[in-house]
Structure formats: C-alpha cells, structure tokens
Design an enzyme around this catalytic site. Structure first.
Site, PDB file in Angstrom:
ATOM      1  N   PHE A  59       0.855  -1.195   0.000  1.00 39.07           N
ATOM      2  CA  PHE A  59       0.000   0.000   0.000  1.00 39.07           C
ATOM      3  C   PHE A  59       0.896   1.251   0.000  1.00 39.07           C
ATOM      4  O   PHE A  59       1.898   1.296   0.711  1.00 39.07           O
ATOM      5  CB  PHE A  59      -0.893  -0.029   1.240  1.00 39.07           C
ATOM      6  CG  PHE A  59      -1.978   1.006   1.226  1.00 39.07           C
ATOM      7  CD1 PHE A  59      -3.100   0.839   0.434  1.00 39.07           C
ATOM      8  CD2 PHE A  59      -1.877   2.149   1.993  1.00 39.07           C
ATOM      9  CE1 PHE A  59      -4.110   1.793   0.412  1.00 39.07           C
ATOM     10  CE2 PHE A  59      -2.874   3.111   1.988  1.00 39.07           C
ATOM     11  CZ  PHE A  59      -3.996   2.940   1.190  1.00 39.07           C
ATOM     12  N   ASP A  81       2.322  -5.843   7.935  1.00 36.63           N
ATOM     13  CA  ASP A  81       1.114  -5.026   7.979  1.00 36.63           C
ATOM     14  C   ASP A  81      -0.084  -5.956   7.787  1.00 36.63           C
ATOM     15  O   ASP A  81      -0.191  -6.655   6.764  1.00 36.63           O
ATOM     16  CB  ASP A  81       1.184  -3.955   6.873  1.00 36.63           C
ATOM     17  CG  ASP A  81       0.073  -2.918   7.012  1.00 36.63           C
ATOM     18  OD1 ASP A  81      -1.020  -3.297   7.468  1.00 36.63           O
ATOM     19  OD2 ASP A  81       0.308  -1.754   6.647  1.00 36.63           O
ATOM     20  N   TYR A 120     -10.474  -0.606  10.897  1.00 40.32           N
ATOM     21  CA  TYR A 120     -11.674  -0.146  10.183  1.00 40.32           C
ATOM     22  C   TYR A 120     -11.926  -0.906   8.896  1.00 40.32           C
ATOM     23  O   TYR A 120     -12.777  -0.523   8.115  1.00 40.32           O
ATOM     24  CB  TYR A 120     -11.609   1.364   9.910  1.00 40.32           C
ATOM     25  CG  TYR A 120     -10.391   1.812   9.139  1.00 40.32           C
ATOM     26  CD1 TYR A 120     -10.301   1.595   7.772  1.00 40.32           C
ATOM     27  CD2 TYR A 120      -9.326   2.422   9.783  1.00 40.32           C
ATOM     28  CE1 TYR A 120      -9.183   1.993   7.063  1.00 40.32           C
ATOM     29  CE2 TYR A 120      -8.205   2.824   9.083  1.00 40.32           C
ATOM     30  CZ  TYR A 120      -8.138   2.601   7.723  1.00 40.32           C
ATOM     31  OH  TYR A 120      -7.030   2.977   7.028  1.00 40.32           O
ATOM     32  N   LYS A 121     -11.167  -1.998   8.648  1.00 45.44           N
ATOM     33  CA  LYS A 121     -11.474  -2.814   7.475  1.00 45.44           C
ATOM     34  C   LYS A 121     -12.321  -3.991   7.947  1.00 45.44           C
ATOM     35  O   LYS A 121     -13.481  -3.814   8.282  1.00 45.44           O
ATOM     36  CB  LYS A 121     -10.185  -3.203   6.761  1.00 45.44           C
ATOM     37  CG  LYS A 121      -9.608  -1.969   6.057  1.00 45.44           C
ATOM     38  CD  LYS A 121      -8.235  -2.117   5.500  1.00 45.44           C
ATOM     39  CE  LYS A 121      -7.793  -0.782   4.909  1.00 45.44           C
ATOM     40  NZ  LYS A 121      -6.353  -0.628   4.844  1.00 45.44           N
ATOM     41  N   ARG A 177     -13.072  -4.461  -6.540  1.00 46.66           N
ATOM     42  CA  ARG A 177     -12.704  -5.265  -5.376  1.00 46.66           C
ATOM     43  C   ARG A 177     -13.931  -5.518  -4.501  1.00 46.66           C
ATOM     44  O   ARG A 177     -14.698  -4.606  -4.216  1.00 46.66           O
ATOM     45  CB  ARG A 177     -11.641  -4.491  -4.595  1.00 46.66           C
ATOM     46  CG  ARG A 177     -11.222  -5.090  -3.300  1.00 46.66           C
ATOM     47  CD  ARG A 177     -10.128  -4.259  -2.657  1.00 46.66           C
ATOM     48  NE  ARG A 177     -10.679  -3.122  -1.912  1.00 46.66           N
ATOM     49  CZ  ARG A 177      -9.964  -2.358  -1.092  1.00 46.66           C
ATOM     50  NH1 ARG A 177      -8.677  -2.569  -0.940  1.00 46.66           N
ATOM     51  NH2 ARG A 177     -10.528  -1.352  -0.451  1.00 46.66           N
TER      52      ARG A 177
HETATM   53  C1  LIG Z   1      -5.726   0.710   4.669  1.00 44.09           C
HETATM   54  C2  LIG Z   1      -4.267   0.672   4.737  1.00 44.09           C
HETATM   55  C3  LIG Z   1      -3.544   1.753   5.287  1.00 44.09           C
HETATM   56  C4  LIG Z   1      -4.243   3.018   5.699  1.00 44.09           C
HETATM   57  O1  LIG Z   1      -3.514   3.778   6.599  1.00 44.09           O
HETATM   58  P1  LIG Z   1      -4.265   4.896   7.488  1.00 44.09           P
HETATM   59  O2  LIG Z   1      -3.163   5.623   8.153  1.00 44.09           O
HETATM   60  O3  LIG Z   1      -5.161   4.163   8.442  1.00 44.09           O
HETATM   61  O4  LIG Z   1      -5.077   5.736   6.563  1.00 44.09           O
HETATM   62  C5  LIG Z   1      -2.168   1.612   5.404  1.00 44.09           C
HETATM   63  N1  LIG Z   1      -1.524   0.498   4.976  1.00 44.09           N
HETATM   64  C6  LIG Z   1      -2.195  -0.541   4.430  1.00 44.09           C
HETATM   65  C7  LIG Z   1      -1.453  -1.760   3.984  1.00 44.09           C
HETATM   66  C8  LIG Z   1      -3.576  -0.478   4.279  1.00 44.09           C
HETATM   67  O5  LIG Z   1      -4.230  -1.489   3.707  1.00 44.09           O
END
Ligand SMILES: *Cc1c(COP(=O)(O)O)cnc(C)c1O
Length: 344
Positions: A61, A132, A156-157, A303
């Site tokens: 990400f 992660d 939050y996922k 997705r």
């Molecule tokens: C959703 C996601 C994030 C989002 O980071 P925030 O700081 O919560 O906005 C970061 N890394 C990964 C791998 C994600 O899937």
C-alpha cells in the site's frame, strides 16, 4: 463500560483473550492511524540492526512505502528502500536486508504472502520482520506472535470500527523492551501522570502509545468487536473461502468480460475477490447505485470484501445477478457513473 480492545492489548483498552491477531497479553498498543504505526514500527525495527536495506514489494500500500522512504530520507544514514515484485521477495532475502516490511494481503488483488514461510527465512537470515495486517485482521486466523517481530494494522477494514478507527501495533515483549520509541509521547511514559521532565519508556508494548487515543473511535471499536465474541476464525475462513469461490464462479459464468485479478488458489488469497475491467470505475459506481458495495482501485480493479459475519450466499448471489445485469445492459455507460469522484 468494560474497556476492551484487541487480544493482547496493553490497556487501558485491553480485553485479553480475543484471538483476532494472535498476540500475547500485553503486547498490543491501540491508537493513532496505521500510517503512524508503520512509522513507529519501522523506526523501531531499523534500530535493532546495522544493516541498511528495507525490503518490500511493489504491491504494498502506498502509505507504507511513502513512510519508509520518508524515514530513509530523514535518517540520512545510507538506508535504502528496495521494492521488488511480490513473487521475488524470497530471492531477495539476503544478509544485506535489515527489515522485511510487507503487507500480508495485497489491497488490490487480494494476493496473500506466505507469512510463516517468509518469516522463517527472515529469522534464519537475521532480518527483522514488520508485517502489515490491514487486510488480515478479522479476515482469517493470524498468528502475529509466532511470525512477526512487529505487526501493525487498522481496525476499520474487516474489524469494522468505522472510518478513521484506531490502528494497532503488536510487538512481543522481548523485542519491545529493546526499543527507544521514535515517537516518545507522554502516554507511553512509564508513569504518565507523574509528568516527569525526562522520558522513560513504559513496559513492553505500552511504550508504543503516543498521546491521547481517539476515545469516541475506541468506543466504536469496542462495540464492533462484540460481533467477534465466540467466533472461531477458522470458521470465518472456511465461510470466506466458500463465499469467495461462489462469487468467482458466478461472475466468471455470467460476466465473461470481467477477468479474475485475485489468485485462484485459496491459500494464496485473503478475504477479498478482485476482477479487472477497463470500465471498472463506472461498473463499481453502477453496482453501488444498485446497493452492491465494492471498491474501485486504480487502474482497472473491482474489489469485493468477503465478510462472512455480515454476508452470506444470498448477498453473493444478488451481487452476481446485479453485476450480470449491469454488464449485459451496459448500465455503466450512463454518464453519471463515468464521472470520477474524489474518493473511489
Ligand atoms: C488501509 C491501509 C492503510 C491506511 O492507513 P491509514 O493511516 O489508516 O489511513 C495503510 N496500509 C495498508 C497496507 C492499508 O491497507
């Protein structure tokens, strides 16, 4: 209200024995955002080694990679962020690598790394691991204590705490106790309410607290976690795979212009199914207008998150039927679905 958090939460939001991320009691700290937790964890991981290379993959990400590059630039001590294709990670795990920083499940395709296998190699090579778990926590069984020196993720996922819900960092005691936090905040102090002039880190994972956590979002997380009481993650995984297979089979049969972007093999897929189509954005908008909520991810990915606590065969079948109608009648060509919004 009883205060609760993820399994292993060091409190004050701790509820000890929830098997969501496989962390031991007292090894998790909850709060802030995942971007911040990645910064904390990577800074800490780099402090454990003299090596220079952070190894990650091109499917990671963006925030994880941006934060890593930001640390490389700010520390200015010859560090390097090396991004290779996900399939090539293993070949690049040499004794040159300081930290293996990976997201277990690719946010676009749902491709899943073999965390146990890669972590075993990392251990043999003296590489610190940072995983992660953004698309793992709540998606399938996770054993972070066994496989990760540092594990981070958001709630939050799949855990459903709501947009902006707090993130987490899990660090086994033996690792945490060696860390001088890069973000030494007052709440991570050994005695925060002494308001000492000098910083002394709190025990273990408590030192990864920074400042006041988002209390309203913590309350939302607390309520969201109730849904997981008494739930076996093995059962969630079996249901997730059955529903994923049903979605893949249905879409491939009824929407031949969509191509599967996710791995077909169960073991290599998280709890999402993605398809590719040049009109993916407009198709996603048309689906949302018909109450089937997926996401578009640039450039051409549709997705679908599979969440067995909330959806079953009926929702999967309805999604397939809706998608088939959108494709057959080319409903996505409607101009109102073609205009790109800021949030996709
Ligand atoms: C959703 C996601 C994030 C989002 O980071 P925030 O700081 O919560 O906005 C970061 N890394 C990964 C791998 C994600 O899937």
């Amino acid at each position: 209200m009883e205060q609760r958090g993820l399994d292993g939460d060091a409190g004050p939001f701790g509820r000890p024995h929830r098997p969501l991320i496989g962390a031991a009691p007292g090894t998790v700290s909850t709060g802030d955002t995942l971007s911040i937790k990645v910064h904390q964890a990577l800074s800490a991981a780099l402090s454990l080694t003299d090596r220079k290379v952070i190894l990650s993959d091109t499917g990671n990400f963006p925030t994880d990679l941006y934060i890593a590059q930001g640390i490389v630039d700010a520390l200015d001590r010859g560090l390097e962020l090396r991004c290779v294709a996900p399939e090539e990670i293993e070949a690049h795990m040499t004794d040159e690598i300081a930290v293996l920083m990976l997201t277990e499940v690719d946010y676009r395709t749902g491709r899943r790394h073999d965390m146990a296998h890669l972590s075993r190699i990392a251990r043999e090579q003296g590489i610190v691991t940072l995983w992660d778990l953004a698309h793992s926590a709540g998606a399938f069984p996770v054993d972070s204590a066994a496989h990760a020196d540092f594990a981070v993720g958001c709630t939050y996922k799949y855990l459903n705490s709501g947009p902006g819900g707090p993130a987490f960092i899990a660090v086994p005691d033996a690792v945490a106790d060696r860390i001088d936090p890069a973000l030494p905040g007052w709440l991570g102090h050994a005695a925060p309410f002494d308001f000492d002039r000098d910083y002394r880190p709190a025990q273990a994972a408590r030192r990864f607290r920074i400042g006041t956590p988002p209390i309203l979002q913590m309350a939302a997380l607390d309520a969201a976690l109730d849904a997981w009481d008494g739930v076996s993650m093995q059962d969630v995984r079996s249901r997730s795979l059955a529903l994923s297979q049903r979605l893949i089979a249905g879409v491939e049969a009824d929407c031949p212009s969509l191509t599967l972007a996710s791995p077909r093999e169960d073991a290599h897929r998280g709890s999402q199914v993605s398809f590719r189509h040049p009109q993916a954005y407009a198709i996603c908008q048309a689906l949302i207008a018909h109450d089937v909520i997926g996401d578009f991810r640039a450039p051409d990915i549709l997705r679908f998150g599979i969440t067995p606590l909330y959806i079953g065969e009926a929702e999967i079948d309805a999604a397939i039927a809706t998608m088939a109608r959108i494709m057959q009648d080319r409903l996505y060509e409607d101009p109102r679905f073609q205009t790109r919004q800021a949030v996709t």
